[in-house]
Each structure stands twice: as structure tokens, then as C-alpha cells.
Design a protein around this motif. Structure first.
Motif, PDB file in Angstrom:
ATOM      1  N   LEU A   1       4.782  -9.635  -3.213  1.00 56.57           N
ATOM      2  CA  LEU A   1       5.737  -9.461  -2.112  1.00 56.57           C
ATOM      3  C   LEU A   1       5.697 -10.651  -1.154  1.00 56.57           C
ATOM      4  O   LEU A   1       6.743 -11.095  -0.656  1.00 56.57           O
ATOM      5  N   TYR A   2       4.502 -11.147  -0.915  1.00 59.24           N
ATOM      6  CA  TYR A   2       4.361 -12.308  -0.017  1.00 59.24           C
ATOM      7  C   TYR A   2       5.121 -13.500  -0.598  1.00 59.24           C
ATOM      8  O   TYR A   2       5.878 -14.200   0.108  1.00 59.24           O
ATOM      9  N   ALA A   3       4.918 -13.740  -1.894  1.00 59.61           N
ATOM     10  CA  ALA A   3       5.590 -14.873  -2.546  1.00 59.61           C
ATOM     11  C   ALA A   3       7.105 -14.687  -2.545  1.00 59.61           C
ATOM     12  O   ALA A   3       7.856 -15.657  -2.402  1.00 59.61           O
ATOM     13  N   GLU A   4       7.566 -13.448  -2.682  1.00 57.37           N
ATOM     14  CA  GLU A   4       9.005 -13.192  -2.692  1.00 57.37           C
ATOM     15  C   GLU A   4       9.639 -13.390  -1.314  1.00 57.37           C
ATOM     16  O   GLU A   4      10.744 -13.929  -1.193  1.00 57.37           O
ATOM     17  N   ARG A   5       8.936 -12.978  -0.268  1.00 62.38           N
ATOM     18  CA  ARG A   5       9.543 -12.901   1.064  1.00 62.38           C
ATOM     19  C   ARG A   5       9.240 -14.104   1.963  1.00 62.38           C
ATOM     20  O   ARG A   5      10.034 -14.422   2.852  1.00 62.38           O
ATOM     21  N   PHE A   6       8.099 -14.735   1.761  1.00 58.27           N
ATOM     22  CA  PHE A   6       7.651 -15.737   2.738  1.00 58.27           C
ATOM     23  C   PHE A   6       7.143 -17.017   2.074  1.00 58.27           C
ATOM     24  O   PHE A   6       6.151 -17.599   2.520  1.00 58.27           O
ATOM     25  N   SER A   7       7.820 -17.458   1.030  1.00 55.79           N
ATOM     26  CA  SER A   7       7.401 -18.700   0.375  1.00 55.79           C
ATOM     27  C   SER A   7       8.430 -19.795   0.603  1.00 55.79           C
ATOM     28  O   SER A   7       9.614 -19.530   0.822  1.00 55.79           O
ATOM     29  N   ASP A   8       7.969 -21.031   0.553  1.00 55.04           N
ATOM     30  CA  ASP A   8       8.822 -22.205   0.662  1.00 55.04           C
ATOM     31  C   ASP A   8       9.292 -22.616  -0.727  1.00 55.04           C
ATOM     32  O   ASP A   8       8.791 -22.104  -1.739  1.00 55.04           O
ATOM     33  N   PRO A   9      10.233 -23.560  -0.818  1.00 54.30           N
ATOM     34  CA  PRO A   9      10.736 -23.977  -2.140  1.00 54.30           C
ATOM     35  C   PRO A   9       9.647 -24.469  -3.095  1.00 54.30           C
ATOM     36  O   PRO A   9       9.807 -24.361  -4.309  1.00 54.30           O
ATOM     37  N   ASP A  10       8.542 -24.990  -2.541  1.00 51.32           N
ATOM     38  CA  ASP A  10       7.465 -25.457  -3.413  1.00 51.32           C
ATOM     39  C   ASP A  10       6.542 -24.327  -3.869  1.00 51.32           C
ATOM     40  O   ASP A  10       5.553 -24.563  -4.566  1.00 51.32           O
TER      41      ASP A  10
ATOM     42  N   ARG B   1      -7.394  -3.454  -6.203  1.00 48.61           N
ATOM     43  CA  ARG B   1      -6.920  -4.732  -6.739  1.00 48.61           C
ATOM     44  C   ARG B   1      -5.415  -4.692  -7.024  1.00 48.61           C
ATOM     45  O   ARG B   1      -4.703  -5.660  -6.773  1.00 48.61           O
ATOM     46  N   GLY B   2      -4.941  -3.561  -7.514  1.00 49.78           N
ATOM     47  CA  GLY B   2      -3.516  -3.462  -7.806  1.00 49.78           C
ATOM     48  C   GLY B   2      -2.656  -3.604  -6.563  1.00 49.78           C
ATOM     49  O   GLY B   2      -1.583  -4.225  -6.596  1.00 49.78           O
ATOM     50  N   VAL B   3      -3.136  -3.041  -5.446  1.00 52.43           N
ATOM     51  CA  VAL B   3      -2.399  -3.167  -4.185  1.00 52.43           C
ATOM     52  C   VAL B   3      -2.389  -4.620  -3.726  1.00 52.43           C
ATOM     53  O   VAL B   3      -1.359  -5.145  -3.270  1.00 52.43           O
ATOM     54  N   LEU B   4      -3.523  -5.297  -3.840  1.00 50.37           N
ATOM     55  CA  LEU B   4      -3.588  -6.701  -3.432  1.00 50.37           C
ATOM     56  C   LEU B   4      -2.673  -7.573  -4.291  1.00 50.37           C
ATOM     57  O   LEU B   4      -2.001  -8.476  -3.779  1.00 50.37           O
ATOM     58  N   LEU B   5      -2.649  -7.303  -5.593  1.00 52.36           N
ATOM     59  CA  LEU B   5      -1.777  -8.088  -6.467  1.00 52.36           C
ATOM     60  C   LEU B   5      -0.313  -7.858  -6.120  1.00 52.36           C
ATOM     61  O   LEU B   5       0.493  -8.794  -6.127  1.00 52.36           O
ATOM     62  N   ARG B   6       0.041  -6.606  -5.801  1.00 61.07           N
ATOM     63  CA  ARG B   6       1.421  -6.320  -5.407  1.00 61.07           C
ATOM     64  C   ARG B   6       1.740  -6.985  -4.072  1.00 61.07           C
ATOM     65  O   ARG B   6       2.847  -7.528  -3.892  1.00 61.07           O
ATOM     66  N   ALA B   7       0.792  -6.979  -3.136  1.00 65.72           N
ATOM     67  CA  ALA B   7       0.999  -7.652  -1.854  1.00 65.72           C
ATOM     68  C   ALA B   7       1.212  -9.145  -2.060  1.00 65.72           C
ATOM     69  O   ALA B   7       2.050  -9.768  -1.389  1.00 65.72           O
ATOM     70  N   ALA B   8       0.466  -9.734  -2.995  1.00 65.97           N
ATOM     71  CA  ALA B   8       0.637 -11.159  -3.292  1.00 65.97           C
ATOM     72  C   ALA B   8       2.041 -11.434  -3.824  1.00 65.97           C
ATOM     73  O   ALA B   8       2.671 -12.446  -3.469  1.00 65.97           O
TER      74      ALA B   8
ATOM     75  N   GLU C   1       0.827  -1.198   0.000  1.00 65.11           N
ATOM     76  CA  GLU C   1       0.000   0.000   0.000  1.00 65.11           C
ATOM     77  C   GLU C   1       0.867   1.256   0.000  1.00 65.11           C
ATOM     78  O   GLU C   1       0.559   2.247  -0.681  1.00 65.11           O
ATOM     79  N   SER C   2       1.969   1.240   0.755  1.00 68.06           N
ATOM     80  CA  SER C   2       2.872   2.393   0.768  1.00 68.06           C
ATOM     81  C   SER C   2       3.488   2.620  -0.612  1.00 68.06           C
ATOM     82  O   SER C   2       3.597   3.757  -1.093  1.00 68.06           O
ATOM     83  N   GLU C   3       3.882   1.532  -1.256  1.00 68.30           N
ATOM     84  CA  GLU C   3       4.513   1.625  -2.570  1.00 68.30           C
ATOM     85  C   GLU C   3       3.542   2.129  -3.634  1.00 68.30           C
ATOM     86  O   GLU C   3       3.899   2.964  -4.480  1.00 68.30           O
ATOM     87  N   MET C   4       2.299   1.648  -3.575  1.00 67.85           N
ATOM     88  CA  MET C   4       1.344   1.938  -4.643  1.00 67.85           C
ATOM     89  C   MET C   4       0.605   3.253  -4.447  1.00 67.85           C
ATOM     90  O   MET C   4       0.168   3.877  -5.411  1.00 67.85           O
TER      91      MET C   4
ATOM     92  N   TYR D   1      -0.292 -21.710   2.449  1.00 65.40           N
ATOM     93  CA  TYR D   1      -1.322 -21.423   1.456  1.00 65.40           C
ATOM     94  C   TYR D   1      -0.698 -21.315   0.075  1.00 65.40           C
ATOM     95  O   TYR D   1       0.500 -21.046  -0.066  1.00 65.40           O
ATOM     96  N   ASP D   2      -1.550 -21.474  -0.949  1.00 61.67           N
ATOM     97  CA  ASP D   2      -1.069 -21.306  -2.321  1.00 61.67           C
ATOM     98  C   ASP D   2      -0.725 -19.849  -2.616  1.00 61.67           C
ATOM     99  O   ASP D   2       0.184 -19.570  -3.402  1.00 61.67           O
ATOM    100  N   SER D   3      -1.465 -18.921  -1.990  1.00 61.10           N
ATOM    101  CA  SER D   3      -1.205 -17.500  -2.205  1.00 61.10           C
ATOM    102  C   SER D   3      -1.870 -16.700  -1.090  1.00 61.10           C
ATOM    103  O   SER D   3      -2.525 -17.262  -0.203  1.00 61.10           O
ATOM    104  N   ILE D   4      -1.755 -15.383  -1.155  1.00 58.89           N
ATOM    105  CA  ILE D   4      -2.348 -14.517  -0.147  1.00 58.89           C
ATOM    106  C   ILE D   4      -3.874 -14.564  -0.164  1.00 58.89           C
ATOM    107  O   ILE D   4      -4.525 -14.343   0.864  1.00 58.89           O
ATOM    108  N   PHE D   5      -4.453 -14.903  -1.307  1.00 59.40           N
ATOM    109  CA  PHE D   5      -5.908 -14.807  -1.441  1.00 59.40           C
ATOM    110  C   PHE D   5      -6.672 -15.869  -0.646  1.00 59.40           C
ATOM    111  O   PHE D   5      -7.638 -15.532   0.045  1.00 59.40           O
TER     112      PHE D   5
END
Length: 289
Positions: free
Chosen positions: A236-245, A227-234, A155-158, A198-202
Motif C-alpha cells: 500500500l505504501y508503494a502504491e500510494r506514496f512512491s515517486d517515479p523511481d 508478517r502478512g500485515v507488514l507485507l500488505r502495508a509495504a 491491519e483493518s483489511e487483513m 526510502y526503498d521501502s517501508i522496512f
């Protein structure tokens, strides 16, 4: 007293969660844990009360321990009752029990929503009979920390600014201090962290709504995230807090609480200067065993 939480909105969220597809896994885990902690206590409790337990999972788990003679539920709306089951209706911050009338009071995942938490702790202690037990599970700091971080960043970025989208959660030390301030004897707090993937933030955000955990802050933004903020959050979530799978992690840190209403039979700390052995002597004896 500052009003952080909108209790009318909390009731709406919790009631809506009962009507939809359930996501009760966290409440079920907490209910089992509280029941296990109760089961190791060598006594029976004549009158037990579940305080704002939403689905009643904790009440059912505690009843199954065989440790209680009678168990009743207190909720903020009669619609939380199971079919054919009665309950007492009372707001989140009110404990409608006579002084020294209950042997056991259990609060699963509700006390983090109270504006006057110290006052509620005092009400609970007053409602307990001497040597009565209070058990609680409270979401603590660290809960949803990943979601909080990415929503704030996106949200800060967008938009160049951000509104609180995830409620604050208490620290375990704060809860311990509240137990002491409330007059409980033998207070104990500890924290367990649970990771859900989870598969994603949604689907995570869908589960939070299904758990009645949508944002209840009085100071929240009334404008939904674009929607654009949510997509960007998704992203960032995948970049910072995802497992190898590729799946993302969500943390729920639960503070487990126990405290007793004071009674003369309980252990008390020794008065300063009353020890019969010097510490050095005790340490020496221990090293010689």
C-alpha cells in the motif's frame, strides 16, 4: 489527566537507540535549525539548558553559536551523557530548575512525549529568568502520516480491526495555545516539513527504531504486526506514496517554538482605543507611497 505515553518504554527505546547504528539525521537537522534561530538574536545567555535532547546534538550546536556562557543538559537517565560529561537526571515531565534560574531553555524533539504538556510548559516558563528565552522543536501533525495510513489500512483489511501503531502528534495551533496558557510573552510557532525517501517501508521502520521513535502508547497492542500485515502495508505504501523511481516518501513535520518569560522591557500590544491614526488613514497613506 489521561496517560497516553509509557515513559518507561520511551526511556528504553531511546537508550536502545544510543547503542545501535545511529539514525540521528532528524535530530541533527533540528539542532542546526534551533542554533540558527538562536544565532540571529542579538544577546548572550548566561545559563542555557538543553532539556531531554537525547544525543546532545542541540546542546553542541547551541554551544557552537557562541551565544551562551554556560550550558548544561537534563536527561531522564545518566547513560545519555557523553563520556566525561555530566548531566542532571530528571523524568521527561519534570524541569528540575529553580524558579528564574535559566536564561535559555531548549527542548529538541521531546515535548510530544509528555502526558502533561501544559504543566511542562508552565515549569519551563517558571524556570526562566525574566526575558529568558524558550526554544523548542516538536514533531507535529503530518509527521509519519503515510505510515499511519498504510498500517491502519493493512491491519483493518487483513484482520478486520486495527490498533494505533503510530503515536498522535499535536497541531501547530495547539502548541501556540499552550505557549499562551503557559504564560509566555511574544509566542511564535511555525512548521517545517521534511521529506525522507526510502526503498521501502522496512528501512523506514528500522530508522524509527534507531531514532527511539517506536510506538510508546500506553494503549498500544502488545502483539507485533503479523508478517502478512507488514507485507500488505509495504504494498500500500508503494502504491500510494512512491515517486517515479519507486522510492517511498516519509514526512516529518516539525513545529518550531519560541517564547519569552515576561519582562517589562518587552513590546506590548496597544490597548483598545489607544491608536492615534484611523486604520483607513493608515491604509491611504500606505497606498500613496
Amino acid at each position: 489527566m489521561e496517560t497516553l505515553f509509557d515513559h518507561a518504554l520511551i526511556d528504553m527505546h531511546r537508550l536502545r537507540a544510543l547503542k545501535g547504528e545511529p539514525a540521528d539525521f532528524l535530530l541533527d537537522v533540528v539542532a542546526r535549525e534551533l542554533a540558527e534561530r538562536l544565532s540571529v538574536i542579538d544577546r548572550r545567555f548566561e545559563r542555557a539548558v538543553e532539556l531531554h535532547g537525547h544525543t546532545g546534538a542541540a546542546a553542541r550546536a547551541i554551544a557552537e553559536t557562541g551565544k551562551v556562557d554556560a550550558l548544561e543538559r537534563i536527561e531522564s537517565d545518566e547513560r545519555f551523557a557523553a563520556p566525561g560529561q555530566g548531566l542532571t537526571v530528571s523524568p521527561l515531565e519534570t524541569v528540575p530548575l529553580a524558579p528564574q534560574s535559566a536564561n535559555l531553555i531548549v527542548s529538541p524533539l521531546a515535548l510530544h512525549l509528555t502526558n502533561d504538556t501544559p504543566g511542562v510548559f508552565v515549569q519551563i516558563r517558571r524556570a526562566l529568568k525574566p526575558d529568558g528565552l524558550f526554544l523548542a522543536a516538536i514533531p507535529g501533525s503530518g509527521t509519519l502520516q503515510e505510515l499511519r495510513e498504510v498500517l491502519l489500512a493493512a491491519e483493518s483489511e487483513m484482520t478486520g480491526g486495527a490498533s494505533p501503531r503510530v503515536m498522535p502528534f499535536p497541531d501547530v495551533r495547539d502548541i501556540g495555545a499552550l505557549l499562551q496558557r503557559g504564560g509566555f510573552a511574544l509566542p511564535v510557532t511555525d512548521k517545517e516539513s521534511y521529506t525522507v525517501r526510502y526503498d521501502s517501508i522496512f528501512p523506514l521502520m528500522k530508522d524509527l527504531r534507531a531514532m527511539g521513535m517506536a510506538n510508546p502508547l500506553v494503549g498500544r497492542s502488545r502483539r507485533p504486526l503479523a508478517r502478512g500485515v507488514l507485507l500488505r502495508a509495504a504494498e500500500l505504501y508503494a502504491e500510494r506514496f512512491s515517486d517515479p523511481d519507486g522510492r517511498i516518501r516519509a514526512t516529518f513535520s516539525i513545529i518550531y517554538v519560541s517564547g519569552w518569560a515576561p519582562h517589562e522591557s518587552q513590546q506590548k500590544p496597544l490597548k483598545p482605543g489607544s491608536a492615534t491614526m484611523r486604520l483607513a488613514d493608515a491604509l491611504k497613506q500606505g497606498s500613496e507611497k
